[in-house]
Design an enzyme around this catalytic site. Structure first.
Site, mmCIF file in Angstrom:
data_model
loop_
_atom_site.group_PDB
_atom_site.id
_atom_site.type_symbol
_atom_site.label_atom_id
_atom_site.label_comp_id
_atom_site.label_asym_id
_atom_site.label_seq_id
_atom_site.Cartn_x
_atom_site.Cartn_y
_atom_site.Cartn_z
ATOM 1 N N SER A 167 81.766 78.910 -12.126
ATOM 2 C CA SER A 167 80.208 79.461 -11.961
ATOM 3 C C SER A 167 79.303 78.590 -12.750
ATOM 4 C CB SER A 167 80.207 80.804 -12.307
ATOM 5 O OG SER A 167 81.155 81.705 -11.557
ATOM 6 N N ASN B 183 83.917 70.580 -5.762
ATOM 7 C CA ASN B 183 85.092 71.164 -4.969
ATOM 8 C C ASN B 183 84.631 71.977 -3.788
ATOM 9 O OD1 ASN B 183 87.571 72.172 -4.137
ATOM 10 N ND2 ASN B 183 87.970 73.246 -5.988
ATOM 11 N N GLU C 282 89.369 75.659 -16.148
ATOM 12 C CA GLU C 282 88.785 76.654 -15.144
ATOM 13 C C GLU C 282 89.243 78.082 -15.494
ATOM 14 O OE1 GLU C 282 87.189 74.726 -11.527
ATOM 15 O OE2 GLU C 282 89.007 75.329 -11.073
ATOM 16 N N HIS D 267 94.953 73.613 -8.944
ATOM 17 C CA HIS D 267 93.900 74.665 -8.935
ATOM 18 C C HIS D 267 94.307 76.186 -8.847
ATOM 19 C CE1 HIS D 267 90.214 76.827 -7.636
ATOM 20 N NE2 HIS D 267 89.573 75.834 -8.154
ATOM 21 N N GLY E 167 83.957 81.377 -9.051
ATOM 22 C CA GLY E 167 83.198 82.661 -8.041
ATOM 23 C C GLY E 167 82.873 83.564 -8.379
ATOM 24 N N LYS F 50 86.358 73.327 -1.705
ATOM 25 C CA LYS F 50 87.429 74.363 -0.995
ATOM 26 C C LYS F 50 87.356 74.232 0.587
ATOM 27 C CE LYS F 50 86.452 76.620 -5.179
ATOM 28 N NZ LYS F 50 86.431 77.897 -6.275
ATOM 29 N N GLU G 268 93.542 78.564 -7.407
ATOM 30 C CA GLU G 268 93.637 79.196 -5.992
ATOM 31 C C GLU G 268 95.198 78.612 -5.502
ATOM 32 O OE1 GLU G 268 90.000 78.062 -4.422
ATOM 33 O OE2 GLU G 268 88.958 79.326 -5.894
HETATM 34 P P1 13P Z 1 82.787 78.133 -8.503
HETATM 35 O O1 13P Z 1 81.996 76.959 -9.055
HETATM 36 O O2 13P Z 1 82.260 78.583 -7.203
HETATM 37 O O3 13P Z 1 82.933 79.324 -9.395
HETATM 38 O O4 13P Z 1 84.147 77.477 -8.489
HETATM 39 C C1 13P Z 1 84.710 76.721 -9.377
HETATM 40 C C2 13P Z 1 85.999 76.211 -9.074
HETATM 41 O O5 13P Z 1 86.960 76.682 -8.673
HETATM 42 C C3 13P Z 1 85.753 74.731 -8.791
HETATM 43 O O6 13P Z 1 87.330 74.172 -8.644
#
Ligand code: 13P
Length: 249
Positions: free
Chosen positions: A212, A9, A167, A95, A173, A11, A97
């Protein structure tokens, strides 16, 4: 047997040129079938270019969201049909976010999921709790609400062939990965909840972990019985680390 899948992903990262370089490197090095399906979910505007560069490779292309309606006056949205037209097979929905920063409710996510399935895209349905919710012992309540909205809107059969991504928001992150046991516990819970409605679909359901995941922790996470791969943020922005994770299954 469920075939693992690892999805990047991206982003809101990268430029047209850096996206080209990244997918060319991934496409070139992903020729070996190391036992996992591979996908990249890229920003909408890069989808046509990424799809054409990956044409003929085994790497699947996906979006990071999809409209909750088929067509019409919905400024800023991109429909499932449009995504299919440009070579997408996957679409992330829900997601954290999107949920936290853009106020997407369980009901809205369920409509997005319904549109994806209706057009033959494979939704990657993200679920997961915040740190606060975990500390208050509400993890399973949150998962239930997120999952049930989709099951109630689309029906259990709509989960046939889709992907669920667990997640935990606190692990995204943050460099703070869930332990293998913490992740496995929730993955098993999700599978059991779906099994309560349809055992065959639950057994075949791919549930991937995100939060992560890095080359040095992927193998342990992926060795857990109900973890069928990963949804990778930061570490998917570099071809070698992403492919090393893909081949940790
Ligand atoms: P990270 O791997 O950067 O923690 O992000 C995970 C994520 O949100 C994947 O959709």
């Amino acid at each position: 047997m469920r075939r693992p899948i690892v999805i990047g992903n991206w982003k809101m990262n990268g430029s047209l040129e850096s996206s080209r370089q990244l997918v060319l490197a991934i496409g070139e090095k992903a020729v070996d079938d190391c036992g996992a399906d591979i996908g990249v979910c890229v920003p909408f505007v890069f989808i046509p270019e990424v799809s054409s560069l990956l044409d003929g490779s085994r790497v699947l292309v996906g979006s990071q969201n999809v409209a909750d309606r088929p067509a019409g006056a919905y400024t800023g949205e991109v429909s499932a049909q449009m995504l299919k037209e440009f070579g997408c097979t996957l679409a992330i929905v829900g997601h954290s976010e999107r949920r936290a920063l853009y106020g997407e409710s369980n009901e809205l996510v369920a409509e997005r999921f319904r549109q994806a399935v209706g057009e033959g895209l494979v939704p990657v349905l993200c679920v997961g709790e915040t740190l606060d919710q975990r500390q208050q012992g509400k993890t399973f309540d949150i998962i239930n609400a997120q999952l049930d909205a989709v099951l109630d809107t689309s029906g259990t059969e709509a989960l046939d062939g889709v992907i669920v991504a667990y997640e935990p928001v606190w692990a995204i992150g943050s460099g703070m990965t869930a332990t293998d046991e913490q992740a496995q516990e929730v993955h098993q819970y999700i599978r059991n909840r779906v099994a309560g409605r349809n055992q065959t679909i639950a057994r075949a359901l791919r549930i991937v972990y995100g939060g992560s995941v890095k080359p040095d922790n992927a193998a342990r996470l992926f060795s857990m019985p109900d973890i069928d791969g990963g949804l990778i943020g930061g570490a998917s922005l570099e071809a070698d680390s992403f492919l090393s994770i893909c081949c940790s299954v």
